[in-house]
Design a protein around this motif. Structure first.
Motif, PDB file in Angstrom:
ATOM      1  N   ALA A   1     116.177  19.463 -35.929  1.00 54.35           N
ATOM      2  CA  ALA A   1     116.652  18.471 -36.893  1.00 54.35           C
ATOM      3  C   ALA A   1     116.426  17.058 -36.365  1.00 54.35           C
ATOM      4  CB  ALA A   1     118.136  18.699 -37.197  1.00 54.35           C
ATOM      5  N   GLY A   2     116.704  16.861 -35.076  1.00 55.74           N
ATOM      6  CA  GLY A   2     116.450  15.551 -34.487  1.00 55.74           C
ATOM      7  C   GLY A   2     114.976  15.207 -34.475  1.00 55.74           C
ATOM      8  N   LEU A   3     114.141  16.161 -34.052  1.00 56.19           N
ATOM      9  CA  LEU A   3     112.703  15.915 -33.998  1.00 56.19           C
ATOM     10  C   LEU A   3     112.126  15.668 -35.386  1.00 56.19           C
ATOM     11  CD1 LEU A   3     111.549  18.586 -31.376  1.00 56.19           C
ATOM     12  CD2 LEU A   3     112.085  16.166 -30.995  1.00 56.19           C
ATOM     13  N   ALA A   4     112.713  16.304 -36.388  1.00 52.99           N
ATOM     14  CA  ALA A   4     112.238  16.112 -37.759  1.00 52.99           C
ATOM     15  C   ALA A   4     112.341  14.655 -38.191  1.00 52.99           C
ATOM     16  CB  ALA A   4     113.044  16.994 -38.718  1.00 52.99           C
ATOM     17  N   ARG A   5     113.358  13.973 -37.718  1.00 57.57           N
ATOM     18  CA  ARG A   5     113.564  12.574 -38.091  1.00 57.57           C
ATOM     19  C   ARG A   5     112.849  11.609 -37.159  1.00 57.57           C
ATOM     20  NH1 ARG A   5     114.021  12.114 -42.767  1.00 57.57           N
ATOM     21  NH2 ARG A   5     114.938  10.041 -42.521  1.00 57.57           N
TER      22      ARG A   5
ATOM     23  N   ALA B   1     116.583  22.134 -20.677  1.00 62.10           N
ATOM     24  CA  ALA B   1     116.169  20.779 -21.033  1.00 62.10           C
ATOM     25  C   ALA B   1     117.245  20.156 -21.897  1.00 62.10           C
ATOM     26  CB  ALA B   1     114.837  20.806 -21.783  1.00 62.10           C
ATOM     27  N   ASN B   2     117.204  18.837 -22.040  1.00 61.21           N
ATOM     28  CA  ASN B   2     118.085  18.192 -23.000  1.00 61.21           C
ATOM     29  C   ASN B   2     117.242  17.634 -24.147  1.00 61.21           C
ATOM     30  OD1 ASN B   2     117.008  15.668 -22.177  1.00 61.21           O
ATOM     31  ND2 ASN B   2     118.572  15.446 -20.593  1.00 61.21           N
ATOM     32  N   TYR B   3     117.920  17.061 -25.121  1.00 60.43           N
ATOM     33  CA  TYR B   3     117.192  16.600 -26.303  1.00 60.43           C
ATOM     34  C   TYR B   3     116.165  15.524 -25.964  1.00 60.43           C
ATOM     35  CZ  TYR B   3     116.015  14.446 -30.710  1.00 60.43           C
ATOM     36  OH  TYR B   3     115.313  13.930 -31.768  1.00 60.43           O
ATOM     37  N   GLN B   4     116.496  14.630 -25.064  1.00 58.31           N
ATOM     38  CA  GLN B   4     115.557  13.569 -24.714  1.00 58.31           C
ATOM     39  C   GLN B   4     114.276  14.130 -24.108  1.00 58.31           C
ATOM     40  OE1 GLN B   4     115.765  10.405 -25.604  1.00 58.31           O
ATOM     41  NE2 GLN B   4     117.683  10.934 -26.642  1.00 58.31           N
ATOM     42  N   ASP B   5     114.392  15.237 -23.374  1.00 58.33           N
ATOM     43  CA  ASP B   5     113.194  15.896 -22.833  1.00 58.33           C
ATOM     44  C   ASP B   5     112.289  16.362 -23.966  1.00 58.33           C
ATOM     45  OD1 ASP B   5     114.125  15.616 -20.178  1.00 58.33           O
ATOM     46  OD2 ASP B   5     115.256  17.495 -20.317  1.00 58.33           O
ATOM     47  N   TYR B   6     112.892  17.026 -24.952  1.00 57.79           N
ATOM     48  CA  TYR B   6     112.113  17.517 -26.096  1.00 57.79           C
ATOM     49  C   TYR B   6     111.494  16.360 -26.872  1.00 57.79           C
ATOM     50  CZ  TYR B   6     113.932  22.296 -25.597  1.00 57.79           C
ATOM     51  OH  TYR B   6     114.236  23.554 -25.134  1.00 57.79           O
ATOM     52  N   LEU B   7     112.276  15.327 -27.094  1.00 58.74           N
ATOM     53  CA  LEU B   7     111.778  14.199 -27.887  1.00 58.74           C
ATOM     54  C   LEU B   7     110.611  13.513 -27.197  1.00 58.74           C
ATOM     55  CD1 LEU B   7     112.002  12.268 -30.272  1.00 58.74           C
ATOM     56  CD2 LEU B   7     113.765  11.011 -28.995  1.00 58.74           C
ATOM     57  N   ARG B   8     110.712  13.333 -25.893  1.00 58.04           N
ATOM     58  CA  ARG B   8     109.633  12.678 -25.150  1.00 58.04           C
ATOM     59  C   ARG B   8     108.332  13.482 -25.280  1.00 58.04           C
ATOM     60  NH1 ARG B   8     112.294  12.009 -21.004  1.00 58.04           N
ATOM     61  NH2 ARG B   8     111.773  13.955 -19.936  1.00 58.04           N
ATOM     62  N   VAL B   9     108.425  14.779 -25.140  1.00 62.32           N
ATOM     63  CA  VAL B   9     107.233  15.627 -25.254  1.00 62.32           C
ATOM     64  C   VAL B   9     106.700  15.615 -26.680  1.00 62.32           C
ATOM     65  CG1 VAL B   9     106.442  18.022 -25.199  1.00 62.32           C
ATOM     66  CG2 VAL B   9     107.786  17.115 -23.304  1.00 62.32           C
ATOM     67  N   ALA B  10     107.579  15.716 -27.664  1.00 65.78           N
ATOM     68  CA  ALA B  10     107.131  15.768 -29.059  1.00 65.78           C
ATOM     69  C   ALA B  10     106.423  14.481 -29.464  1.00 65.78           C
ATOM     70  CB  ALA B  10     108.323  16.031 -29.968  1.00 65.78           C
ATOM     71  N   ARG B  11     106.978  13.350 -29.106  1.00 69.98           N
ATOM     72  CA  ARG B  11     106.335  12.084 -29.457  1.00 69.98           C
ATOM     73  C   ARG B  11     105.000  11.912 -28.756  1.00 69.98           C
ATOM     74  NH1 ARG B  11     111.498   7.856 -29.346  1.00 69.98           N
ATOM     75  NH2 ARG B  11     112.034   8.034 -31.566  1.00 69.98           N
ATOM     76  N   HIS B  12     104.943  12.328 -27.491  1.00 69.15           N
ATOM     77  CA  HIS B  12     103.689  12.200 -26.754  1.00 69.15           C
ATOM     78  C   HIS B  12     102.635  13.151 -27.320  1.00 69.15           C
ATOM     79  CE1 HIS B  12     101.601  10.413 -23.406  1.00 69.15           C
ATOM     80  NE2 HIS B  12     101.220  11.592 -22.954  1.00 69.15           N
ATOM     81  N   ALA B  13     103.041  14.365 -27.649  1.00 68.60           N
ATOM     82  CA  ALA B  13     102.103  15.322 -28.246  1.00 68.60           C
ATOM     83  C   ALA B  13     101.575  14.812 -29.578  1.00 68.60           C
ATOM     84  CB  ALA B  13     102.801  16.667 -28.429  1.00 68.60           C
ATOM     85  N   GLN B  14     102.427  14.173 -30.339  1.00 70.35           N
ATOM     86  CA  GLN B  14     101.995  13.608 -31.620  1.00 70.35           C
ATOM     87  C   GLN B  14     100.955  12.519 -31.413  1.00 70.35           C
ATOM     88  OE1 GLN B  14     104.593  12.837 -35.306  1.00 70.35           O
ATOM     89  NE2 GLN B  14     104.733  10.916 -34.179  1.00 70.35           N
TER      90      GLN B  14
END
Length: 330
Positions: free
Chosen positions: A59-63, A13-26
């Motif tokens: 670190a990216g997801l933290a921000r 995966a790339n960072y955008q994949d992780y970010l999309r999932v993290a924001r949606h899960a939140q």
């Protein structure tokens, strides 16, 4: 139960994949998003996405998130020296406002070590290194301002470190993960705030929890004042119809260096019952691996029809999963 997502895409995966999932899960109300720590995908090695560095990702997801817990499940002790790791983890904890949890394991996937030139010692040495890393992290985090920390071990030596202080007090929760029947329960009993076992059915999970509790007794851990949380990681493919669930389950059958040995496939109610079986086994936290990061509809379904039924521990004492329309693969 605390219900979290475990993100470990077999094709990378790339960072955008992780970010999309993290924001949606939140947005959906999941308790946290926890990431695997691998430098090489466990499935398709030729995927254009490849692997990411878990600490850079966190670190990216933290921000870019505000509420959910974040962490590793688990970070490999073979990848990083514990001194710099403590600084990195502390900074991510600060960047997140105190939402980090640090999962550590001995490391197991030898091909990624060979691919990137990382030493891969024998099992016993990796576990020895893991124990020293746990000792060092706790030692550094308990060293207050104006004080210095030194350590002399067989594998790591620190001389006069003056570490930064994490936001969480006394420190970010430590998770020890693994399936070992002797050494891993001992390490969890001595050092961890949580013990995690992955991809085992509820019966095997309960037996491992018994070993962990016995290790706590042998270590003299006061579990009343220093409780050890127990968690389980499970792959889930949930669908409103059998066809939808089966379609999502096909990704589980893709080549994988560690294919799941226990998976939940079926409609939401059956998923609820099977997850509750882990609660009966002793888990107060479950990490769900939905495999496909692009399938946000899957998360919507789980949040809408599974999460509302998992807010409390069921009263039954049966450890085996219930029978029903779901298929529990072992």
């Amino acid at each position: 139960m605390r219900v979290r997502l475990f993100v470990a895409p077999p094709g990378g995966a790339n960072y955008q994949d992780y970010l999309r999932v993290a924001r949606h899960a939140q947005e959906l109300g999941f308790d946290g998003v926890f990431c695997a720590d691998h430098y090489q995908p466990l499935g398709n090695h030729d995927t254009p996405r490849g692997a990411t560095d878990v600490w850079t990702t966190l670190a990216g997801l933290a921000r870019e998130t505000t509420r959910i817990r974040l962490g590793t499940l688990v970070s490999s002790a073979t990848f990083r020296h514990p001194g710099p790791l403590s600084v990195t983890a502390t900074q991510v904890d600060q960047m997140s406002g105190g939402r980090l949890e640090v999962g550590l394991g001995a490391g197991w996937y030898e091909p990624e070590h060979a691919a990137y030139g990382i030493p891969f010692p024998p099992d016993a040495e990796r576990l020895d290194r893991l124990e020293e890393q746990l000792q060092i992290l706790l030692g550094l985090w308990s060293t207050g301002p104006g004080h210095r920390y030194s350590f002399r071990g067989a594998h790591y030596q620190l001389d006069g470190a003056s570490p930064p202080q994490p936001t969480q007090k006394p420190h970010p929760p430590l998770i020890v993960g693994g399936r070992g029947k002797v050494r891993t329960p001992m390490l969890a009993a001595r050092y961890a705030d949580e013990y995690n076992i992955s991809f085992r059915n509820p019966g095997e999970t309960e037996r491992q929890y018994r070993r962990v509790r016995a290790a706590c007794d042998r270590a003299g851990r006061d579990t009343e004042n220093a409780p050890l949380r127990l968690s389980a990681t499970v792959v889930v493919a949930c669908g409103c119809t059998s066809a939808e669930a089966s379609s999502r389950a096909r990704l589980m059958l893709a080549p994988n260096a560690r294919p799941p040995e226990a998976s939940i496939v079926g409609p939401p109610q059956a998923a609820v019952e099977h997850i509750q079986a882990y609660a009966v086994a002793g888990a107060d936290t479950v990490y769900l691996n939905t495999v496909d990061l692009a399938d946000l509809d899957h998360l919507d379904l789980i949040a809408d029809q599974v999460l509302p039924h998992l807010s409390s521990r069921p009263a039954t004492t049966v450890a085996a999963p219930p029978t029903g329309p779901a298929v529990h693969l072992t």
